[in-house]
Write a protein that holds these residues in place. Sequence first.
Motif, mmCIF file in Angstrom:
data_model
loop_
_atom_site.group_PDB
_atom_site.id
_atom_site.type_symbol
_atom_site.label_atom_id
_atom_site.label_comp_id
_atom_site.label_asym_id
_atom_site.label_seq_id
_atom_site.Cartn_x
_atom_site.Cartn_y
_atom_site.Cartn_z
ATOM 1 N N LEU A 193 0.871 -1.322 -0.070
ATOM 2 C CA LEU A 193 0.083 0.030 -0.050
ATOM 3 C C LEU A 193 0.781 1.173 -0.066
ATOM 4 O O LEU A 193 1.410 1.707 1.053
ATOM 5 C CB LEU A 193 -0.752 0.029 1.133
ATOM 6 N N THR A 194 1.157 1.664 -1.334
ATOM 7 C CA THR A 194 2.083 2.846 -1.340
ATOM 8 C C THR A 194 1.347 4.131 -1.459
ATOM 9 O O THR A 194 0.297 4.261 -2.384
ATOM 10 C CB THR A 194 2.901 2.478 -2.739
ATOM 11 N N VAL A 195 1.618 5.210 -0.879
ATOM 12 C CA VAL A 195 1.287 6.582 -0.827
ATOM 13 C C VAL A 195 2.087 7.460 -1.470
ATOM 14 O O VAL A 195 3.261 7.389 -1.290
ATOM 15 C CB VAL A 195 0.794 7.216 0.403
ATOM 16 N N ILE A 196 1.831 8.122 -2.552
ATOM 17 C CA ILE A 196 2.647 9.152 -3.085
ATOM 18 C C ILE A 196 1.874 10.537 -2.926
ATOM 19 O O ILE A 196 0.882 10.950 -3.203
ATOM 20 C CB ILE A 196 2.550 8.788 -4.944
ATOM 21 N N ASP A 197 2.783 11.579 -2.555
ATOM 22 C CA ASP A 197 2.546 12.799 -2.161
ATOM 23 C C ASP A 197 3.780 13.718 -1.981
ATOM 24 O O ASP A 197 4.884 12.968 -1.317
ATOM 25 C CB ASP A 197 1.759 12.791 -0.834
ATOM 26 N N ALA A 214 5.728 5.266 1.408
ATOM 27 C CA ALA A 214 5.452 6.578 0.997
ATOM 28 C C ALA A 214 6.718 7.045 0.065
ATOM 29 O O ALA A 214 7.854 6.714 0.137
ATOM 30 C CB ALA A 214 5.255 7.496 2.064
ATOM 31 N N ARG A 215 5.948 7.685 -0.826
ATOM 32 C CA ARG A 215 7.252 8.258 -2.299
ATOM 33 C C ARG A 215 6.734 9.547 -2.552
ATOM 34 O O ARG A 215 5.279 9.925 -2.590
ATOM 35 C CB ARG A 215 6.879 7.290 -3.562
ATOM 36 N N THR A 216 7.450 10.343 -3.079
ATOM 37 C CA THR A 216 7.294 11.521 -3.801
ATOM 38 C C THR A 216 7.061 11.180 -5.064
ATOM 39 O O THR A 216 7.281 10.191 -5.581
ATOM 40 C CB THR A 216 8.622 12.497 -3.751
#
Length: 337
Positions: A193-197, A214-216
């Motif tokens: 479950l990856t969040v990109i922000d 989490a990734r930019t």
Amino acid sequence: MSSRAIVVDAPGRHRLVTGERPEPGPGEVVVRVAAAGICMSDREVYHGHRDPGYVRYPLTPGHEWAGTVEAAGPGVDPELVGRRTVAEGFRTCGTCERCRHGETSLCTAPYAETGFTHPGGFADHVVVPARLLHPLPDDADLSAAALLEPAAVVAAAVRAGVPEPGERIAVLGAGTLGLLAVQLLSSCSPGELTVIDPRFERAELACHMGATEARTPELSHDVRGHFDLVVETAGAPSTAADATLLARRGGRVVLTGMFAPGATGIDPVHLSLSQLTVRSVFGASSAAWSFAVRAYVTGQLDPAALITHEFPLDRYADALALVGGGDPKTGKVLLRP
């Protein structure tokens, strides 16, 4: 009994008015508002940036709210008085083909929604049809429950995405919708479950809420074509197109953010060659509301963790200015009448 309300007379002009408490008509209830959330749609209403077909001035905004039923009109069960509650925003007809099919967010009657065409929750009291209520337990936290409207939108997106255990899932955006999506999706036992922000603080919070990574946006290029399901929540100019690039061939994409004219288009060549399934969400059906309320009542959803600021009704202007101000430490902002 007196009652106060924020009235936006026209874009950029508002006032706090005091009058008599509204009375419920047949089939209606009066709810004393405990808390009401402010979102970017409320900024659009205030600044006149919302499509004219989806707003009616003068207006009391506020579509995210929770409160306690204070009075019931003719034909309404008097046992509802005293119940804590939220209510669906779309004032659907209930009789058209789409409503009868259960797709109430696609009602074909003229658009009507609390906080946009009908007086909303930036007030001491709000009047709504009793049929739209979703009663809550007696001990429900009404500040947290004010976020059940965006949670219902996210629930609609999750239901549309049909997540399965072990899948690779990405959430694009870590605002209110994105963080609520993380909570709901984490309960589906994803493999990733990856969040990109771009905001470190928001991405870090997402990891505390169940994201595994989490990734930019800059670092998301390495995972293009990787995800079984991508839930887009940001509504930024490029995020619809970005979401389709993150999905694997044959994957699913659900667009939840509200896009403005001029947003980057989705490449039809990529769409066809990748055999993607793309869905969009605008508002929430009754079923999605029920889904969100159940998740909240059972503890799968914790909206309270997103709240960072609360203001009294007479500081509406200060609260509105804080929303969308760009501070990554600003989460959900509430008005407390």
